[in-house]
Enzyme design. Structure first.
Site, short mmCIF file in Angstrom:
data_model
loop_
_atom_site.label_atom_id
_atom_site.label_comp_id
_atom_site.label_asym_id
_atom_site.label_seq_id
_atom_site.Cartn_x
_atom_site.Cartn_y
_atom_site.Cartn_z
N PRO A 97 17.34 -21.05 21.36
CA PRO A 97 17.26 -19.53 22.10
C PRO A 97 18.71 -19.47 22.82
CG PRO A 97 15.85 -21.19 23.19
CD PRO A 97 16.37 -22.02 22.24
N ASP A 148 19.73 -2.55 1.28
CA ASP A 148 18.87 -3.18 2.36
C ASP A 148 19.46 -2.70 3.97
OD1 ASP A 148 17.30 -4.48 1.03
OD2 ASP A 148 18.11 -6.47 1.35
N ARG A 207 19.27 -14.42 0.41
CA ARG A 207 19.56 -13.08 -0.17
C ARG A 207 20.93 -12.78 -0.31
NH1 ARG A 207 15.18 -9.93 -0.13
NH2 ARG A 207 16.23 -8.14 -0.12
N GLU A 229 11.53 -29.82 25.27
CA GLU A 229 12.56 -29.28 26.30
C GLU A 229 14.04 -28.63 25.36
OE1 GLU A 229 12.01 -27.75 29.01
OE2 GLU A 229 9.97 -28.35 28.62
N1 SAM Z 1 14.52 -25.31 26.93
C1 SAM Z 1 15.06 -24.96 26.08
C2 SAM Z 1 15.57 -23.46 26.73
O1 SAM Z 1 14.92 -22.83 27.32
O2 SAM Z 1 16.68 -23.23 25.98
C3 SAM Z 1 13.99 -24.13 24.98
C4 SAM Z 1 13.41 -25.27 23.92
S1 SAM Z 1 12.42 -24.64 22.88
C5 SAM Z 1 10.76 -24.87 23.63
C6 SAM Z 1 12.28 -26.10 21.42
C7 SAM Z 1 13.25 -25.77 20.42
O3 SAM Z 1 12.55 -24.52 19.77
C8 SAM Z 1 14.56 -25.53 20.64
O4 SAM Z 1 15.25 -26.56 20.92
C9 SAM Z 1 14.96 -24.82 19.57
O5 SAM Z 1 15.31 -25.53 18.37
C10 SAM Z 1 13.77 -24.09 19.00
N2 SAM Z 1 13.85 -22.48 19.46
C11 SAM Z 1 13.10 -22.01 20.44
N3 SAM Z 1 13.45 -20.58 20.43
C12 SAM Z 1 14.23 -20.41 19.43
C13 SAM Z 1 14.99 -19.50 19.31
N4 SAM Z 1 14.93 -17.87 19.83
N5 SAM Z 1 15.91 -19.18 18.33
C14 SAM Z 1 16.01 -20.37 17.67
N6 SAM Z 1 15.41 -21.66 17.80
C15 SAM Z 1 14.60 -21.56 19.06
#
Ligand code: SAM
Length: 246
Positions: A88, A168, A153, A115
């Site tokens: 994220p 698109d 795509r 995490e």
């Molecule tokens: N503690 C982390 C943070 O706040 O940045 C979030 C960890 S999340 C619970 C677990 C995993 O989900 C991440 O390591 C990532 O690979 C994936 N993930 C969660 N949200 C995402 C997003 N918006 N985009 C891409 N991957 C995401």
């Protein structure tokens, strides 16, 4: 083009990649998707991929060793492979980034869980950090599937003429124009008559105007960063005049 996904839940992808355009593209050999179980790159008998975070907080973090080992095993080339960490905290995924990824021969997608992933993966292993939106998922698997579908795509031949990417939303810097199919009249809701006129120039003008109108109404931010053609300028003034009148 080849996608390699590194995950602790390989089963998640079975149905997602076995339908529609992705299935066809795989069957025709236009794209190849390989799923790798991160646990196959562990060395202990419990196949442990995670550990407690240093500094003493709740939760678990992916250890660097299996992730490095997996990527080093999978990566085929230095220039034509791109290692992406789904997080994220990454760059917000959009059409331009999807098109950029499609220019690589191999895209490796690392899915975190818990995490997250030891920071040394983003510092020393990944080339790109990608987020699919400003919210937190429990894992990177759904994000990886989104990336695979959007990037595919842009791979030549994957999308047939009947579902062209040319108009698109986002490809042209505008939202797509409205589309209609039979019946002409559904419960009194009618298809715009211009679409039956057979006048291709008139239809093209109407579609462009509608695309501009939609973009102005739903995503005005997109118009700010877009250079408009003289015809688009003219249509936009027409739309703004009509808005004033109504
Ligand atoms: N503690 C982390 C943070 O706040 O940045 C979030 C960890 S999340 C619970 C677990 C995993 O989900 C991440 O390591 C990532 O690979 C994936 N993930 C969660 N949200 C995402 C997003 N918006 N985009 C891409 N991957 C995401």
């Amino acid at each position: 083009m080849r996608f390699d996904i590194v995950t602790i839940f390989p089963g998640i992808f079975e149905s997602i990649f076995s339908a529609g355009i992705i299935k066809k593209a795989r069957d025709k050999g236009m794209i190849d998707i390989k799923i790798h179980d991160l646990r196959d790159y562990t060395t202990d008998k419990h196949r442990q991929v995670d550990d407690r975070p240093y500094g003493g907080l709740e939760g678990m973090v992916f250890k660097p060793e299996p992730v490095f080992k997996a990527v080093e095993n999978i990566k085929q080339s230095t220039e034509k492979s791109l290692v992406c960490l789904l997080t994220p905290q990454g760059k917000l995924f959009n059409s331009a980034l999807a098109e950029k990824l499609a220019s690589y021969e191999q895209v490796i997608l690392i899915c975190g869980r818990y995490e997250g992933v030891d920071e040394r993966v983003s510092d020393y292993l990944s080339d790109e950090e990608i987020s699919i939106g400003d919210y937190v998922l429990s894992g990177g698997e759904l994000a990886a599937a989104v990336v695979v579908e959007a990037v595919s795509r842009f791979v030549p031949g994957v999308v047939g003429r009947e579902e062209s990417v040319r108009h698109d939303s986002f490809s042209t810097g505008l939202l797509d124009f409205p589309q209609y199919t039979r019946p002409r009249d559904f419960r009194g809701y009618k298809v715009p008559p211009v679409l039956f006129s057979g006048d291709h120039q008139k239809i093209a003008r109407w579609r462009l105007k509608k695309a501009l109108e939609k973009t102005l109404a739903k995503r005005p931010d997109m118009l700010k960063s877009r250079k408009l053609s003289p015809q688009e300028e003219e249509l936009l003034s027409e739309i703004q005049e009509e808005r004033k009148e109504s």
